[in-house]
Design a protein around this motif. Structure first.
Motif, mmCIF file in Angstrom:
data_model
loop_
_atom_site.group_PDB
_atom_site.id
_atom_site.type_symbol
_atom_site.label_atom_id
_atom_site.label_comp_id
_atom_site.label_asym_id
_atom_site.label_seq_id
_atom_site.Cartn_x
_atom_site.Cartn_y
_atom_site.Cartn_z
ATOM 1 N N GLY A 1 0.795 -1.230 0.000
ATOM 2 C CA GLY A 1 0.000 0.000 0.000
ATOM 3 C C GLY A 1 0.825 1.277 0.000
ATOM 4 O O GLY A 1 0.292 2.361 0.189
ATOM 5 N N ALA A 2 2.137 1.175 -0.200
ATOM 6 C CA ALA A 2 2.978 2.379 -0.253
ATOM 7 C C ALA A 2 2.613 3.229 -1.458
ATOM 8 O O ALA A 2 2.726 4.444 -1.425
ATOM 9 N N ARG B 1 -0.154 4.086 -2.717
ATOM 10 C CA ARG B 1 -1.528 4.584 -2.742
ATOM 11 C C ARG B 1 -1.629 5.880 -3.557
ATOM 12 O O ARG B 1 -0.849 6.803 -3.350
ATOM 13 N N VAL B 2 -2.582 5.900 -4.464
ATOM 14 C CA VAL B 2 -2.867 7.118 -5.220
ATOM 15 C C VAL B 2 -4.371 7.350 -5.137
ATOM 16 O O VAL B 2 -5.121 6.420 -4.849
ATOM 17 N N GLU B 3 -4.783 8.589 -5.348
ATOM 18 C CA GLU B 3 -6.217 8.870 -5.329
ATOM 19 C C GLU B 3 -6.714 9.093 -6.741
ATOM 20 O O GLU B 3 -6.234 9.984 -7.443
ATOM 21 N N THR C 1 -9.061 5.700 -3.096
ATOM 22 C CA THR C 1 -7.679 5.221 -2.992
ATOM 23 C C THR C 1 -7.486 3.983 -3.860
ATOM 24 O O THR C 1 -8.272 3.045 -3.809
ATOM 25 N N PHE D 1 -4.223 1.312 -5.578
ATOM 26 C CA PHE D 1 -2.809 0.956 -5.529
ATOM 27 C C PHE D 1 -2.270 1.030 -6.955
ATOM 28 O O PHE D 1 -2.738 0.297 -7.834
ATOM 29 N N ARG E 1 3.442 12.405 -1.779
ATOM 30 C CA ARG E 1 3.830 11.053 -1.366
ATOM 31 C C ARG E 1 5.183 10.645 -1.970
ATOM 32 O O ARG E 1 5.888 9.842 -1.389
#
Lengths: 276, 580
Positions: A226-227, A229-231, A236, A238, A259
């Motif tokens: 989960g590093a 993660r983008v929106e 959210t 992956f 991030r």
């Protein structure tokens, strides 16, 4: 262990291209997919998009810019050296088919290498391409000829005007879309986050869907940590399993930039230590 | 109680004390150290010589106890129970005596206190990643082994998911045959050094130990660990005999506890076994998840090496579902059967405001960085890990304890566990909670975060939490937490680790549309052996049950391996019949 078969460098050796012996991955790698590599025993896992693959020779090509310790170390490897681990192909491939209208492909910096793989896929599916390639200055422009060979028209921009249009890819994008938006089916924009964000702002104006390729921090690349993660559209996702390509009009680019900077201090420590 | 029965209680021992012959009488019924004598012997005196009341042999007993440097009278009622080798052990720890009757033996056994492993001082250990408990020494192990009642119908075996013959290996330890004990365990369990450390014995084998009904159960886990560690440290790990090669190929997806166990069982049956591992190191959760201080990676490596020496092939960097599909393994690569043991590796987030801020990590990310990528050795190793002064771990399971304890070792000044239910429902092992408290982890129970607040650079700086109360029982049999309105407060925090569980990773199924999944995305199986609805494919461990324990995954791997073997061999006999 994965052997380096060929090595090229561009842009005063800040951009490196490695062709790596990876027979199994080369059979499966599709445009848009990436691999995770670990250079040596103490190395970190870094994601690199597959810039090309040759299933007959059994090789994949990775193009990357030297930005920190890990990329510097990888870039210092030569033909005949081995890379400890290469995992892939990971992520979703870009859908390939024949479209009615032209595809506008926009690339900046090392993003051109990734763009080329996708563009080549479109070209092989008999699509007509309008490409825009941008770089800071003439000598930082990579894969110009390869892109020209597969494009109907190829526009070059440099920030300092040393080649082609004096300005940014966004300006040329705006010009093309304002003149002949109806000729274009959709756009693909790959490059630095700021560039992709700016391109999407332009294409949104003309209501042209735009595919972008995101490069957040990753560890495993298989959806485990989960590093990355983008929106996307306030939800959210992956990047490693749902992407790395997304609808650019829905990406929260500001979050992506934040991030990407999480480990900036650590990256500096690591780089300084390696220089010492 | 009549006179005769009372007489039986005493053990009469002839002794010589300061040159005078006499006797001592001991009452094991009430207290084994209760002493009566016609000589002026007090506890702590040394007698010159004594005879065993059962065999009549005498032995000189002026030895000092090495532990406490004194010799107690009661010390001399010690000798091995089942073997005729007299040797002493200090009364502080227990007793051994040759030639005791079964009844006396049991009575003495229950007097031996459970041997507790010593551990690193909490103040010191929060500064290192070394293992916390030290393990038994030989004497402690023999003493603990002496406590086992050797039940005729051992309940402990039923309590073990892989049905280790526990009384047998404990008896071997008691006889001093430690290497034989380790090999005996390995007949049922290929990873004893791991299980001895991370199994929740208190809810499994030790929960059913008969001693536990009136005292502490036998420390089966500690003994298992001792036997395995001893064998390894002596360099005596031996490869057991395998059955004849069958020419059958089995693909195992995932090198975690389920996959490793299935691989060991199948390779012992003569099949050719290949494990496909997505990461660059094998071991699954044993490698990326469980921290070094709870399960040293050297031990994991050694146990995996044992499997490699058995003939298991492990291919790392292989993401099944991406590089090869299950159908390709079966059809193109001609595997005769596939076992899926990929675990539950998809981190669950709470989907609350601010969750994507910097320094908010899933437990998977935090632990993977530190354990797998060795971020605790940064910058010697290139992967960094987030650091915080005041950190909060959300969740109350073993993974949460691992994160909270890891954070202290990474330099956190305060490490909080935020758990939404009360301490009664907290799912972590009591040993883990105990260690966490010892190390200074703080608990904020009946609390849950509702949103995170960030700095202008996008890092978390505080979180808003709300207090909870417990309502009705939910489906899991636990009382469900209900937020108390208006109880919100802000906690300053600069690192958050979300350890509220994990789900199934769909990556393998994208290329396998004919795999039946249940509504949570786990694999639906037909039978207790983990047969899936897809031909030639079995599955076991967390990918079937949802997140559970290492040993339950191993149990599942073992069961599937049994069924796969039956299937493969059934097939083979069928073929040979036809060819005759």
């Amino acid at each position: 262990m994965f052997e380096i078969i060929d090595k090229k460098s561009y842009s005063r050796q800040t951009i490196i291209s490695l062709r790596i012996d990876a027979p199994e991955i080369s059979q499966k790698g599709m445009p848009g997919q990436f691999v995770i590599i670990i250079t040596d025993k103490t190395g970190e896992r870094i994601p690199l998009t597959i810039a090309d693959n040759d299933p007959i020779a059994g090789t994949i090509t990775l193009v990357f810019q030297i930005v920190g310790k890990s990329t510097a170390l990888l870039g210092s490897k030569n033909v005949g050296d081995f890379i400890k681990d290469v995992t892939g192909p990971l992520g979703k491939a870009v859908e390939m088919k024949k479209y009615d209208k032209k595809i506008l492909v926009i690339g900046g910096g090392t993003g051109i290498a990734v763009l080329h793989h996708i563009a080549k896929g479109y070209y092989e599916h008999k699509n007509k391409l309008v490409s825009i390639l941008g770089a800071r200055t003439k000598e930082f422009l990579i894969m110009k000829d390869e892109m020209k060979n597969i494009s109907d028209e190829c526009h070059i921009t440099t920030d300092d005007g040393t080649e082609g249009f004096h300005g940014f890819v966004t300006q040329v994008t705006d010009m093309i879309l304002s003149e002949r938006s109806d000729e274009i089916e959709f756009a693909v924009a790959i490059g630095p986050v700021v560039m992709m964000k700016a391109c999407c702002e332009i294409t949104k104006k003309y209501n042209k869907a735009t595919i972008v390729s995101l490069n957040p921090i990753m560890i495993d690349g298989t959806g485990m940590c989960g590093a990355c993660r983008v929106e996307i559209d306030h939800e959210t996702k992956f990047a490693c399993v749902h992407g790395p390509q997304f609808d650019g009009h829905k990406v929260n680019f500001d979050l992506l930039m934040e991030r990407q900077r999480i480990y900036l201090d650590d990256e500096r420590i690591s780089l300084f230590k390696s220089i010492k | 109680m009549n006179h005769d029965e009372k007489e039986e209680k005493y053990i009469l021992i002839n002794v010589t004390f300061r040159g005078e012959k006499g006797y001592i009488k001991l009452s094991p019924y009430l207290n084994i150290f209760e002493l009566e004598s016609n000589l002026p012997i007090k506890e702590g005196d040394i007698v010159d010589d004594m005879t065993c009341p059962h065999c009549g042999k005498s032995f000189i007993v002026n030895t000092m106890c090495e532990e406490c440097k004194t010799a107690h009278v009661a010390q001399f009622i010690v000798s091995a129970f089942s073997k005729l080798i007299p040797f002493y052990i200090c009364t502080k720890y227990g007793c051994k005596w040759h030639g005791l009757s079964k009844r006396d033996e049991h009575l003495i056994k229950i007097k031996i206190p459970r041997q507790e492993m010593s551990a690193q001082d909490p103040k010191l250990r929060i500064n290192n990643f070394d293992e916390v408990p030290f393990g038994y020494n030989m004497e402690m192990a023999e003493m603990e082994a002496a406590r086992c009642m050797q039940c005729k119908k051992p309940k402990c075996i039923e309590g073990c998911p892989v049905n280790i013959n526990i009384p047998k290996f404990i008896d071997l330890i008691h006889q001093g045959k430690i290497i034989e004990a380790a090999r005996s365990i390995k007949e049922s369990n290929s990873l004893p050094a791991i299980c001895g450390r991370v199994c929740p014995q208190e809810t499994q084998c030790e929960a059913t130990c008969i001693l536990g009904t009136f005292d502490m159960p036998v420390a089966i886990g500690c003994l298992e660990r001792f036997a395995a560690d001893y064998e390894r440290s002596m360099g005596s790990i031996q490869i057991p005999e395998k059955k004849a090669r069958t020419e059958k190929k089995v693909a195992i997806i995932g090198s975690g506890p389920a996959g490793l166990t299935a691989a060991a069982e199948l390779v012992k049956n003569g099949h050719s076994v290949t494990i496909f591992e997505a990461l660059h190191e094998s071991g699954g959760v044993l490698t990326y998840g469980i921290p070094e201080f709870r399960l040293p990676k050297e031990i994991v490596k050694s146990e995996i090496n044992y499997l490699k020496n058995l003939g298991v092939r492990i291919r790392t960097n292989m993401v099944i579902g991406k590089l090869f599909s299950i159908d390709e393994l079966l059809n193109d690569q001609k595997y005769d059967a596939v076992f899926i043991g990929v675990g539950a590796g998809l981190p669950i987030f709470m989907k609350i405001d601010g969750e994507n801020l910097g320094n908010i990590n899933s437990a998977n990310e935090y632990l993977t960085r530190i354990n797998l990528m060795k971020a605790y050795k940064f910058p010697e190793y290139d992967t960094p890990a987030p650091r915080g002064r005041k950190i909060a771990t959300i969740g109350g399971g073993n993974v949460a304890m691992d994160c909270a304890r890891t954070a202290l070792r990474m330099g956190a000044k305060e490490s909080w566990i935020i758990y939404r239910r009360s301490e009664k429902e907290i799912p972590a092992r009591s040993e883990e909670i105990h260690h966490a408290i010892e190390e200074g982890v703080k608990f904020k129970l009946l609390t849950t975060p509702v949103r995170y607040i960030g700095t202008k650079n996008g890092f978390v700086k505080s979180m808003e939490v709300i207090s909870m109360k417990l309502g009705e029982m939910d489906k899991s049999g636990r009382r469900s937490p209900i937020p108390i309105e208006g109880s919100n407060e802000i906690m300053d925090i600069d690192l958050v680790i979300i350890a509220i569980g994990a789900g199934p990773n769909p990556i393998i199924f994208d290329s396998t549309p004919d795999m039946n999944l249940n509504k949570w995305g786990y694999i639906d199986t037909i039978d207790e052996f983990g047969k899936t609805y897809k031909d030639k494919v079995w599955a076991g461990g967390d990918i079937v049950t949802g997140a559970a324990t290492v040993i339950s995954a191993m149990g599942a791997g073992k069961k599937s391996a049994f069924a796969i073997n039956e299937y493969l061999m059934g097939d083979a006999s069928h073929l040979s019949q036809n060819s005759y």
